[in-house]
Write a protein that holds these residues in place. Structure first.
Motif, PDB file in Angstrom:
ATOM      1  N   LEU A  61      10.722  23.479  -6.143  1.00  0.00           N
ATOM      2  CA  LEU A  61       9.430  23.533  -5.401  1.00  0.00           C
ATOM      3  C   LEU A  61       9.425  24.164  -4.253  1.00  0.00           C
ATOM      4  CD1 LEU A  61       8.402  19.678  -6.075  1.00  0.00           C
ATOM      5  CD2 LEU A  61       7.717  21.551  -7.388  1.00  0.00           C
ATOM      6  N   CYS A  62       8.349  24.834  -4.044  1.00  0.00           N
ATOM      7  CA  CYS A  62       8.382  25.973  -2.793  1.00  0.00           C
ATOM      8  C   CYS A  62       8.002  25.271  -1.559  1.00  0.00           C
ATOM      9  CB  CYS A  62       6.983  26.782  -2.964  1.00  0.00           C
ATOM     10  SG  CYS A  62       6.729  27.863  -1.563  1.00  0.00           S
ATOM     11  N   ALA A  63       8.587  25.276  -0.606  1.00  0.00           N
ATOM     12  CA  ALA A  63       8.760  24.579   0.476  1.00  0.00           C
ATOM     13  C   ALA A  63       7.265  24.847   1.171  1.00  0.00           C
ATOM     14  CB  ALA A  63       9.959  24.775   1.595  1.00  0.00           C
ATOM     15  N   THR A  64       6.672  25.682   0.977  1.00  0.00           N
ATOM     16  CA  THR A  64       5.230  25.932   1.903  1.00  0.00           C
ATOM     17  C   THR A  64       4.277  25.698   0.813  1.00  0.00           C
ATOM     18  OG1 THR A  64       6.512  28.114   2.603  1.00  0.00           O
ATOM     19  CG2 THR A  64       4.094  27.812   2.945  1.00  0.00           C
ATOM     20  N   CYS A  65       4.202  26.230  -0.404  1.00  0.00           N
ATOM     21  CA  CYS A  65       2.937  25.800  -1.007  1.00  0.00           C
ATOM     22  C   CYS A  65       3.124  24.839  -2.193  1.00  0.00           C
ATOM     23  CB  CYS A  65       2.328  27.064  -1.659  1.00  0.00           C
ATOM     24  SG  CYS A  65       3.421  27.714  -3.035  1.00  0.00           S
ATOM     25  N   THR A  66       4.407  24.295  -2.195  1.00  0.00           N
ATOM     26  CA  THR A  66       4.932  23.098  -3.125  1.00  0.00           C
ATOM     27  C   THR A  66       4.416  23.424  -4.708  1.00  0.00           C
ATOM     28  OG1 THR A  66       2.951  21.714  -3.070  1.00  0.00           O
ATOM     29  CG2 THR A  66       4.562  21.274  -1.284  1.00  0.00           C
ATOM     30  N   VAL A  75      11.826  34.708  -4.184  1.00  0.00           N
ATOM     31  CA  VAL A  75      10.657  34.716  -3.215  1.00  0.00           C
ATOM     32  C   VAL A  75       9.709  33.869  -4.155  1.00  0.00           C
ATOM     33  CG1 VAL A  75       9.207  36.252  -2.317  1.00  0.00           C
ATOM     34  CG2 VAL A  75      11.239  36.794  -2.022  1.00  0.00           C
ATOM     35  N   CYS A  76       8.820  33.032  -3.423  1.00  0.00           N
ATOM     36  CA  CYS A  76       7.912  32.474  -4.274  1.00  0.00           C
ATOM     37  C   CYS A  76       6.554  33.344  -4.548  1.00  0.00           C
ATOM     38  CB  CYS A  76       7.292  31.378  -3.372  1.00  0.00           C
ATOM     39  SG  CYS A  76       5.687  30.529  -3.936  1.00  0.00           S
ATOM     40  N   PRO A  77       6.272  33.475  -5.847  1.00  0.00           N
ATOM     41  CA  PRO A  77       5.198  34.420  -6.298  1.00  0.00           C
ATOM     42  C   PRO A  77       3.801  33.957  -5.949  1.00  0.00           C
ATOM     43  CG  PRO A  77       5.859  33.241  -8.127  1.00  0.00           C
ATOM     44  CD  PRO A  77       7.025  32.591  -7.021  1.00  0.00           C
ATOM     45  N   HIS A  78       3.710  32.620  -5.396  1.00  0.00           N
ATOM     46  CA  HIS A  78       2.449  32.136  -4.992  1.00  0.00           C
ATOM     47  C   HIS A  78       2.001  32.569  -3.592  1.00  0.00           C
ATOM     48  CE1 HIS A  78       2.424  30.005  -8.913  1.00  0.00           C
ATOM     49  NE2 HIS A  78       3.556  29.620  -8.509  1.00  0.00           N
ATOM     50  N   CYS A  79       2.984  32.368  -2.808  1.00  0.00           N
ATOM     51  CA  CYS A  79       2.619  32.462  -1.331  1.00  0.00           C
ATOM     52  C   CYS A  79       3.558  33.627  -0.711  1.00  0.00           C
ATOM     53  CB  CYS A  79       2.692  31.189  -0.423  1.00  0.00           C
ATOM     54  SG  CYS A  79       4.365  30.488  -0.635  1.00  0.00           S
ATOM     55  N   GLY A  80       4.688  33.929  -1.473  1.00  0.00           N
ATOM     56  CA  GLY A  80       5.484  35.115  -0.839  1.00  0.00           C
ATOM     57  C   GLY A  80       6.495  34.511   0.068  1.00  0.00           C
TER      58      GLY A  80
END
Ligand SMILES: [Zn+2]
Length: 88
Positions: A61-66, A75-80
């Motif tokens: 899970l992304c730490a920023t946008c979960t 790199v998270c493709p949702h929030c970068g």
């Protein structure tokens, strides 16, 4: 006729009490086993054996946008946000 009804009711009562007794006994044994035989670590191990660990392994899970991240992504493709590398 009257005696027959009374004995029938008594029998029914005994049956109900027996069922309640058995259920109580089983529940008591289960609680006892939980409290005495298994530590919390054991329970966790048993639970993890029954749950599918593959999903947890491959998706993070992304730490920023979960949102769900593939473990290969850096790199998270949702929030970068750059993914934090965790060694578990
Ligand atoms: Zn993200």
């Amino acid at each position: 006729m009257y005696l027959g009804t009374v004995s029938y009711l008594l029998l029914l009562l005994i049956k109900v009490l027996f069922v309640v007794f058995v259920i109580g006994l089983v529940a008591g044994i289960v609680v006892w086993i939980r409290n005495n035989l298994f530590t919390e670590e054991d329970v966790k191990t048993i639970k993890s054996a029954f749950t599918t660990t593959k999903v947890v392994e491959n998706k993070e899970l992304c730490a920023t946008c979960t949102k769900e991240l593939n473990s290969e992504w850096k790199v998270c493709p949702h929030c970068g946000t750059e993914k934090e590398i965790k060694n578990v």
